[in-house]
Scaffold this motif. Structure first.
Motif, PDB file in Angstrom:
ATOM      1  N   VAL B 561       0.849  -1.192   0.000  1.00 31.08           N
ATOM      2  CA  VAL B 561       0.000   0.000   0.000  1.00 31.08           C
ATOM      3  C   VAL B 561       0.885   1.243   0.000  1.00 31.08           C
ATOM      4  O   VAL B 561       1.974   1.241   0.583  1.00 31.08           O
ATOM      5  CB  VAL B 561      -0.961   0.004   1.210  1.00 31.08           C
ATOM      6  N   HIS B 563       0.251   5.215   0.922  1.00 31.26           N
ATOM      7  CA  HIS B 563      -0.692   6.238   1.364  1.00 31.26           C
ATOM      8  C   HIS B 563      -0.157   7.592   0.908  1.00 31.26           C
ATOM      9  O   HIS B 563       0.936   7.998   1.305  1.00 31.26           O
ATOM     10  CB  HIS B 563      -0.811   6.240   2.898  1.00 31.26           C
ATOM     11  N   LYS B 574      -6.820  12.126   0.608  1.00 34.00           N
ATOM     12  CA  LYS B 574      -5.945  10.988   0.906  1.00 34.00           C
ATOM     13  C   LYS B 574      -6.319   9.837  -0.016  1.00 34.00           C
ATOM     14  O   LYS B 574      -7.497   9.604  -0.279  1.00 34.00           O
ATOM     15  CB  LYS B 574      -6.146  10.542   2.350  1.00 34.00           C
ATOM     16  N   SER B 576      -5.233   5.641  -0.898  1.00 36.35           N
ATOM     17  CA  SER B 576      -4.439   4.450  -0.625  1.00 36.35           C
ATOM     18  C   SER B 576      -4.322   3.675  -1.920  1.00 36.35           C
ATOM     19  O   SER B 576      -5.346   3.341  -2.538  1.00 36.35           O
ATOM     20  CB  SER B 576      -5.112   3.581   0.436  1.00 36.35           C
ATOM     21  N   PHE B 578      -3.286   0.355  -3.680  1.00 39.84           N
ATOM     22  CA  PHE B 578      -3.108  -1.037  -3.249  1.00 39.84           C
ATOM     23  C   PHE B 578      -2.591  -1.953  -4.354  1.00 39.84           C
ATOM     24  O   PHE B 578      -2.978  -1.831  -5.520  1.00 39.84           O
ATOM     25  CB  PHE B 578      -4.455  -1.616  -2.785  1.00 39.84           C
ATOM     26  N   ASP B 645     -13.866   2.273   7.214  1.00 37.62           N
ATOM     27  CA  ASP B 645     -12.513   2.715   7.556  1.00 37.62           C
ATOM     28  C   ASP B 645     -12.635   3.627   8.762  1.00 37.62           C
ATOM     29  O   ASP B 645     -13.354   4.626   8.730  1.00 37.62           O
ATOM     30  CB  ASP B 645     -11.897   3.480   6.370  1.00 37.62           C
ATOM     31  N   ARG B 652     -11.036   8.650   2.542  1.00 36.95           N
ATOM     32  CA  ARG B 652      -9.972   8.443   1.557  1.00 36.95           C
ATOM     33  C   ARG B 652     -10.500   7.628   0.386  1.00 36.95           C
ATOM     34  O   ARG B 652     -11.556   7.010   0.459  1.00 36.95           O
ATOM     35  CB  ARG B 652      -8.765   7.781   2.200  1.00 36.95           C
ATOM     36  N   SER B 654      -9.442   4.642  -2.577  1.00 35.43           N
ATOM     37  CA  SER B 654      -8.519   3.533  -2.796  1.00 35.43           C
ATOM     38  C   SER B 654      -8.490   3.238  -4.277  1.00 35.43           C
ATOM     39  O   SER B 654      -9.542   3.232  -4.931  1.00 35.43           O
ATOM     40  CB  SER B 654      -9.000   2.281  -2.080  1.00 35.43           C
ATOM     41  N   TYR B 669       6.425   2.801  -1.524  1.00 32.89           N
ATOM     42  CA  TYR B 669       5.357   2.195  -0.705  1.00 32.89           C
ATOM     43  C   TYR B 669       5.339   2.803   0.695  1.00 32.89           C
ATOM     44  O   TYR B 669       6.347   3.308   1.175  1.00 32.89           O
ATOM     45  CB  TYR B 669       5.605   0.685  -0.550  1.00 32.89           C
ATOM     46  N   SER B 670       4.192   2.704   1.325  1.00 32.68           N
ATOM     47  CA  SER B 670       4.101   3.070   2.749  1.00 32.68           C
ATOM     48  C   SER B 670       4.218   1.808   3.596  1.00 32.68           C
ATOM     49  O   SER B 670       4.695   1.840   4.717  1.00 32.68           O
ATOM     50  CB  SER B 670       2.775   3.745   3.058  1.00 32.68           C
TER      51      SER B 670
END
Lengths: 227, 849
Positions: B561, B563, B574, B576, B578, B645, B652, B654, B669-670
């Motif tokens: 992931v 972020h 925000k 994410s 994936f 979430d 956020r 995705s 990546y986070s």
């Protein structure tokens, strides 16, 4: 032979403090009250009549001296023991009745009994019987605030007698009542107390009561003076 | 005002020191809670605003980009190419002191020689004498910095000293070449958390070569030409915003949190008002004969009213002043909790200590005195009604009260019904949701005396025959003095129902979050990578790391992931990104039924999934499209799912990594999820993972992350818990005060019981039984009230505040605890008056009229 005195008061001293100054109420007060005797106490307002009754009942303590009731020196007892003594041996009638407002008439009468022992049906019958004598049989479940002043005082007298105490103390029992009602209350006291052979000390200004008393005292110069 | 009349009032108050003290404590606690919340919240947000102003100075606008930052060439392009001179480039990031890892600073890289009209803090009057010298040194000498004189003092550092910091880019050594002085307390607090250096040093220290965090712009109110020039060269991944609007949006973001905290503060004040009302009623009722006498000798109603209001005003001032002092002390404690909660669910802030302004103190004064006067109006009015001929006797007072109880019962139904209607038919308003709770609580409070009378009657009917005469006294005493017991019961009921309501809500939330966190952690280990996304070469390093992780023996598969932030519908959002595998897909809890083709569409098409808060705040649902800004212009992405979430309330998006890579730069990546194969030794695998990591990279097992997540959850509710207990403390003082007043009023009655033969111990038991019974009633009645409060908190207030929905989780233990709390509080509050009454001499009690 003279019977043993029910109440013996020896060299009783009592004072109170106000703004750092001591004021004597009694100084070297002595008195013997015989069994079944009816004593009336007179005196000016503030002379200490109520304090005298409080001392005998043990709800107040003297500075010095002895109070012996039926052989028990209550001035030597602890607070707790004085309370237990009072519970068994003293009946109190107040000027302003002082019934417990949250208890019914019957319950007000049963309360002193309950403090002594477990209440039985016999006790309940005794309460009913006493209230019948007072013509209160139909007011068993009434609360004090539903009764007139005279009615409340009659219940208060019944409460003072229900547990068969040795000594009855009455503090101006007719002070808040009109003449006729006061008369009825005094008659009741006469019937129930005197005939039962109880020792009674009453603070009153009623001339009629004074006439019925065995002895009449006044509080003068911090001592008891016989009238 | 007549001085002798005043003296009679003063003397009376002095004769009741306990009542006075408790009333003052009640006002003080109520004010303290409100003030402390205000101070803590404002200090946190002001610190955030001021930190921005410290380096942006008078800048009016800001150019910002998502996590990759801005290319520094943009600055050259704007300044040289477009001729805009009022620009200030900034590079910023967070660093920690190597010696004290919990001491975090914001490192800000600036251009020391920007246009003077920006007036940043290092160019302000108090620092002017030094600037010429040390600003030049900042540019010439690498890794040189300015810190505040206060920070230098606290760290025992002086000019020319070196110190070591930790960054996402490793350890760095910095040299202090100058100290900055603040010209006011707020700036001093802000400066204390900053390290200022020049752009190049900041880029080197943070590893963000060639990148800028933002460009500050100073523009007159309307400069269309400048605006056109900026927009002309602005890349798709950047936003041009006004400084004020950014600050405003930060405040807007925390508005829900702030409203909820303030509501808790007001709850304490409401309970405090019950206490003031009770005390003042007691003080008025005690004087009914005196007031009757005063009226008889010619004192007017107005004079009586002024007398009572004057007393309340005096109590209000004393209580408020003490409350403000207490509030400042309490605020210092709450500040940490507030900052940590904002850090956990909103944005990063640094607050060192409380910032107190005269406006906040003024607000506290108005609230304290206003609440006191509002609470005293009914008894003051009642005092003017006393007849000069016959002062009210207690029994008449009680029968009057019973009539009022009937009216209050009717009113309570209206309030409760009104509250429930308001809760469910007030759109998305958080304030209306909270107001509904207040209405319902107030409705239940008004119903408490009627419930008490009914309950006491029932107790007497059902159990009376089994109880002794003395045993019958407590329930009858509670009922017969309902004018006094009713208020104490209502105050206690409010506090306990709020406790039950919030405990049920937190419990439901905890259960929901637990299930969510457990579902969200399908991997065995999670490698977390540095947050800073501007570090050059970071993405390449992280791709290599991921490759090595995949090759480790025992690793079955990976997920990843990133972020970051992108611009969606013209605002920073925000996102994410994936890379999912079949296992990690199971970690999503959808808020609706999803089709089998969902994951194919997620990977293959221009699609996004959105979190529940995002859907709530933006009123977007499945099937709608969101415009995402890219360097290739705005691109529409279809929303294909809404999922749970609870990590924040701003929501956020995705998207699949495949989609992201088409339009945005590779930022690495986070986090990387590591899935172990069957029969793999997890301990051994963890050791192998550690060996591959460096610097700020770390690895945690799913269990460790679960534990840490739940700790964050508990920590975000620590302030709620604290405030709830404070409300309970105010209620406790209220009950204590009411019981003191009650016992005082029945001194003579208790004296009679003593004269008849009740021992002091029996009397103590009698009083404590009565208060325990009151606790039981308050606790029992608080259960339905608390249940309704919990329901509204979960399905109205929290959904509107944070966009989260959760299941109502009923925990019977909460009910028992609430009941126990009410009884224990009432019994404890009864101990002191009981002991005091037991000590009183019957002869003295009988003398009292």
């Amino acid at each position: 032979m003279q019977a043993e005195a029910a109440i013996i008061i020896k060299e009783l001293n009592k004072s109170y403090q106000e703004s750092g100054v001591r004021h004597d109420i009694f100084k070297g007060l002595n008195l013997n009250v015989n069994n079944g005797e009816f004593i009336v106490l007179l005196g000016r307002s503030g002379s200490g009549k109520s304090t005298f009754l409080n001392l005998i009942s043990g709800i107040d303590c003297p500075d010095r001296g002895k109070i012996i009731i039926n052989g028990t020196n209550i001035t030597a007892l602890s607070e707790h023991d004085r309370t237990l003594f009072r519970r068994h041996h003293i009946g109190f009638v107040f000027q302003s009745y002082n019934l417990i407002p949250t208890l019914t008439v019957a319950e007000n009468l049963l309360l002193p009994l309950e403090l002594i022992k477990r209440i039985t049906q016999k006790d309940r019958d005794k309460v009913c019987e006493l209230l019948e004598k007072l013509n209160f049989a139909d007011r068993l479940d009434s609360y004090p605030d539903r009764l007139s002043g005279g009615e409340q005082q009659r219940v208060a007298i019944a409460r003072a007698l229900i547990h068969d105490p040795d000594v009855i103390l009455a503090d101006e029992p007719t002070g808040n009542l009109d003449l006729d009602t006061g008369q009825q209350v005094l008659e009741l006291l006469d019937t129930l107390v005197k005939k039962a052979g109880k020792t009674m000390i009453m603070v009153t200004h009623s001339q009629e009561v004074i006439g019925k008393a065995d002895r009449v005292f006044s509080i003068k110069n911090k001592c008891l003076v016989i009238n | 005002m007549n001085p002798i009349l005043n003296k009679s009032s003063r003397n009376f108050l002095w004769q009741h020191p306990w009542q006075l003290a408790l009333a003052i404590v009640g006002i003080a606690l109520g004010v303290a809670v409100v003030i402390s919340i205000d101070l803590a919240m404002e200090s946190s947000l002001t610190a955030f605003d001021q930190a921005g102003k410290a380096f942006s100075g008078t800048a009016t606008h800001r150019i910002i980009a998502s996590d990759g930052g801005l290319d520094e060439k943009l600055y050259t392009q704007l300044r040289v190419g477009q001729g805009i001179i009022k620009l200030s480039p900034v590079v910023s990031g967070y660093v920690q002191l190597a010696a004290q890892s919990d001491n975090r600073f914001k490192l800000i890289g600036i251009d020391p020689f920007i246009e003077k009209s920006f007036k940043p803090i290092w160019q302000q009057e108090q620092n002017k004498n030094q600037t010429a010298d040390f600003l030049m040194r900042l540019v010439v000498e690498p890794n040189t910095v300015l810190i505040s004189d206060k920070t230098a003092q606290s760290l025992n550092l002086k000019i020319n000293d070196d110190f070591t910091i930790l960054t996402d880019n490793g350890k760095q050594r910095l040299k202090i070449i100058g100290l900055l002085h603040a010209n006011n307390a707020i700036s001093e607090e802000v400066l204390a958390k900053l390290i200022i250096t020049d752009i190049a040093s900041a880029q080197e220290v943070l590893g963000s070569f060639g990148r800028l965090s933002s460009i500050e712009v100073l523009m007159d109110s309307y400069e269309p030409e400048t605006l056109t020039k900026i927009l002309k060269v602005l890349p798709g991944s950047a936003l041009f915003i006004s400084v004020d609007s950014q600050s405003q949006s930060m405040r807007e973001m925390t508005r829900a949190f702030s409203i909820n905290l303030n509501a808790l503060g007001l709850l304490s004040l409401l309970v405090g008002m019950f206490l003031i009302y009770n005390t003042m009623t007691f003080l008025v009722m005690q004087r009914r004969k005196l007031i009757g006498s005063l009226r008889a000798i010619g004192v007017t109603r107005r004079q009586i009213f002024k007398l009572i209001i004057g007393e309340a005003f005096l109590l209000g001032i004393i209580g408020t002043l003490i409350g403000i002092a207490l509030g400042i002390a309490l605020g210092q404690g709450l500040l940490y909790m507030v900052s940590e909660t904002i850090n956990a669910i909103y944005f990063r802030i640094d607050t060192a200590s409380l910032m107190i302004t005269s406006a906040q103190i003024g607000k506290g004064v108005c609230l304290g005195i206003g609440a006191t006067l509002a609470a005293v109006l009914p008894p003051a009015w009642e005092a003017t009604r006393f007849s000069p001929v016959t002062a009210l006797i207690r029994s008449r007072l009680e029968s009057n009260t019973r009539r009022v109880v009937g009216v209050a019962k009717l009113l309570s139904f209206i309030l409760i019904a009104g509250g429930i209607t308001l809760a469910f038919f007030s759109g998305k308003s958080i304030s209306c949701g909270l107001a509904a709770i207040f209405l319902i609580l107030f409705g239940f409070a008004l119903f408490t005396p009627a419930f008490t009378l009914w309950f006491m009657q029932l107790t007497d009917k059902l159990f009376g025959r089994f109880l002794s005469i003395v045993g019958r006294l407590p329930p009858r005493m509670v009922a017969s003095e309902i004018s006094r017991t009713g208020i104490a019961l209502a105050a206690l009921m409010i506090a306990v129902s709020a406790t039950i309501g919030m405990e049920l809500m937190i419990g439901s939330f905890r259960q929901t979050v637990t299930e969510w966190v457990q579902a969200s952690l399908p991997a065995d280990f999670y490698v977390s990578l540095p947050e800073e996304k501007m570090i050059a070469g970071k993405a390449t390093e992280e791709h290599q790391l991921k490759k090595k992780l995949a090759e480790l023996p025992g690793v079955q598969m990976l997920s990843s992931v990133l972020h970051t932030k992108i611009i969606a519908n013209d605002e920073f959002t925000k996102v994410s990104v994936f890379e999912l595998n079949p296992e990690s897909r199971k970690g999503f809890i959808f808020k609706h039924k999803v089709s089998d083709s969902l994951w194919d569409r997620f990977e293959q098409q221009h699609t996004v999934m959105i979190t529940e808060p995002y859907a709530y705040y933006h009123a977007i649902n499945v099937g709608q499209k969101i415009l995402l800004q890219t360097d290739k212009g705005k691109q529409p992405f279809e929303v294909i799912a809404v999922y749970a979430d609870y990590s924040g309330d701003q929501g956020r998006l995705s998207m699949s990594r495949q989609n992201y890579q088409q339009y945005w730069p590779d930022l690495g990546y986070s986090g990387i999820g590591v899935y172990a194969g069957e029969n793999t030794d997890l301990g051994q695998l963890e050791n192998q993972l550690y060996k591959l990591l460096s610097g700020q990279q770390s690895v945690k097992s799913d269990k460790a992350i679960y534990k840490a997540s739940m700790e964050v959850f508990e920590q975000t509710f620590s302030i709620t818990e604290t405030l709830r207990w404070l409300s309970a403390a105010v209620a406790f003082v209220g009950v204590l005060s009411a019981l003191m007043a009650l016992q005082f009023e029945r001194t003579r009655q208790l004296g009679v019981l003593r004269a008849i033969g009740l021992t002091p111990r029996q009397l103590t038991c009698l009083v404590i039984s009565e208060t325990g019974l009151m606790g039981l009633i308050a606790g029992l009645f608080a259960i339905p009230a608390g249940y309704i409060v919990a329901y509204i908190l979960i399905f109205v207030v929290y959904e509107r505040s944070f966009g989260w929905t959760m299941a109502f989780h009923f925990d019977p233990a909460v009910i028992y605890q609430g009941l126990a709390l009410a009884i224990i509080a009432a019994v404890l509050a009864g101990v002191f008056p009981a002991l005091k009454m037991a000590q009183i001499k019957p002869a003295e009690a009988l003398r009292l009229e």
